[in-house]
Design a protein around this motif. Structure first.
Motif, short mmCIF file in Angstrom:
data_model
loop_
_atom_site.label_atom_id
_atom_site.label_comp_id
_atom_site.label_asym_id
_atom_site.label_seq_id
_atom_site.Cartn_x
_atom_site.Cartn_y
_atom_site.Cartn_z
N PHE A 16 0.84 -1.21 0.00
CA PHE A 16 0.00 0.00 0.00
C PHE A 16 0.87 1.25 0.00
O PHE A 16 0.67 2.18 -0.79
CB PHE A 16 -0.94 -0.02 1.21
CG PHE A 16 -1.59 1.29 1.50
CD1 PHE A 16 -1.18 2.06 2.57
CD2 PHE A 16 -2.60 1.77 0.69
CE1 PHE A 16 -1.77 3.27 2.83
CE2 PHE A 16 -3.19 2.98 0.95
CZ PHE A 16 -2.78 3.74 2.02
N VAL A 20 1.27 4.12 -2.93
CA VAL A 20 0.94 5.52 -2.63
C VAL A 20 2.17 6.40 -2.80
O VAL A 20 2.10 7.49 -3.37
CB VAL A 20 0.37 5.64 -1.20
CG1 VAL A 20 0.21 7.09 -0.80
CG2 VAL A 20 -0.97 4.91 -1.14
N SER A 24 3.08 9.61 -5.53
CA SER A 24 3.20 10.96 -4.99
C SER A 24 4.48 11.63 -5.49
O SER A 24 5.58 11.23 -5.12
CB SER A 24 3.19 10.89 -3.46
OG SER A 24 3.43 12.16 -2.92
N ILE A 41 1.69 12.01 3.46
CA ILE A 41 1.14 11.60 2.17
C ILE A 41 -0.32 12.01 2.13
O ILE A 41 -1.04 11.88 3.12
CB ILE A 41 1.20 10.07 2.01
CG1 ILE A 41 2.57 9.54 2.34
CG2 ILE A 41 0.79 9.68 0.62
CD1 ILE A 41 2.60 8.04 2.43
N THR A 42 -0.74 12.43 1.01
CA THR A 42 -2.17 12.72 0.86
C THR A 42 -2.77 11.67 -0.05
O THR A 42 -2.26 11.42 -1.14
CB THR A 42 -2.38 14.13 0.26
OG1 THR A 42 -1.66 14.21 -0.95
CG2 THR A 42 -1.91 15.19 1.22
N VAL A 43 -3.78 11.02 0.45
CA VAL A 43 -4.47 9.98 -0.29
C VAL A 43 -5.95 10.34 -0.27
O VAL A 43 -6.48 10.72 0.78
CB VAL A 43 -4.26 8.61 0.38
CG1 VAL A 43 -5.01 7.52 -0.33
CG2 VAL A 43 -2.79 8.29 0.46
N PRO A 44 -6.60 10.18 -1.40
CA PRO A 44 -8.05 10.46 -1.39
C PRO A 44 -8.73 9.55 -0.37
O PRO A 44 -8.35 8.39 -0.19
CB PRO A 44 -8.50 10.13 -2.81
CG PRO A 44 -7.26 10.18 -3.63
CD PRO A 44 -6.13 9.85 -2.72
N GLN A 47 -10.00 6.16 -1.60
CA GLN A 47 -8.92 5.18 -1.80
C GLN A 47 -8.42 4.67 -0.45
O GLN A 47 -8.15 3.47 -0.28
CB GLN A 47 -7.79 5.82 -2.60
CG GLN A 47 -6.73 4.82 -3.04
CD GLN A 47 -5.64 5.49 -3.86
OE1 GLN A 47 -5.60 6.70 -4.03
NE2 GLN A 47 -4.73 4.68 -4.37
N TRP A 48 -8.28 5.55 0.52
CA TRP A 48 -7.85 5.16 1.86
C TRP A 48 -8.85 4.18 2.48
O TRP A 48 -8.47 3.15 3.03
CB TRP A 48 -7.68 6.39 2.75
CG TRP A 48 -7.38 6.03 4.18
CD1 TRP A 48 -8.22 6.07 5.23
CD2 TRP A 48 -6.15 5.53 4.68
NE1 TRP A 48 -7.62 5.64 6.36
CE2 TRP A 48 -6.30 5.29 6.06
CE3 TRP A 48 -4.90 5.26 4.12
CZ2 TRP A 48 -5.31 4.82 6.87
CZ3 TRP A 48 -3.90 4.79 4.94
CH2 TRP A 48 -4.10 4.57 6.29
#
Length: 157
Positions: A16, A20, A24, A41-44, A47-48
């Motif tokens: 994962f 990700v 990025s 980290i920015t994850v939508p 998706q998370w």
């Protein structure tokens, strides 16, 4: 079992994070500076949540599969013990069968000797019967001859 669960969770998490992090672009620029604080980290959120749900599913599958696996292991061990007992029984029966075969050969030899003895005895009995018959005939003949001699002596006198 717990080690494999932990290993699988760590593996899923690593996959994962690698997916990700590779997606990025800001991570690549942050690697050059080692003195900076740990990057975020920015994850939508969708998706998370999907990754979190997949992780939970994987964990529940691991937990549910560990019980049948434990049962299967105990069954395998029980079958191993039963097979060992069966093997020991077969070995014991083989030795008993070999002993019975040896006894059977001895008995066959003894029976053959007894058959030969019986045949010999039958021959002796037949010879004895003929001898008895001959002796009776000789006795009867000698009695007839003796009676005839006595009658002859009496008649001549």
């Amino acid at each position: 079992m717990k080690e494999s669960k932990a290993y699988l969770i760590a593996l899923v998490t690593a996959i994962f994070l690698s997916v990700v992090l590779c997606a990025s672009p800001c991570f690549a620029s942050d690697i050059s500076s080692t003195n900076q604080a740990e990057p975020t980290i920015t994850v939508p959120l969708t998706q998370w949540n999907e990754l979190k749900a997949n992780n939970a599913k994987a964990l529940s599958l691991i937990e549910t599969s560990s019980l049948p696996l434990t049962e299967a292991q105990s069954l395998v061990m029980k079958q191993r013990e039963e097979l060992n007992e069966a093997h020991n029984t077969i070995n014991r029966l083989e030795s008993e069968l070999a002993k019975a075969k040896a006894d059977s050969v001895k008995q066959e030899t003894t029976l053959n000797e007894m058959q030969n003895s019986l045949t010999e005895l039958k021959g002796q009995i037949n010879n004895d019967k003929r001898t008895i018959k001959r002796l009776r005939m000789q006795r009867n003949l000698s009695q007839v001859v003796g009676a005839g001699a006595i009658i002859g002596v009496v008649i001549h006198r």
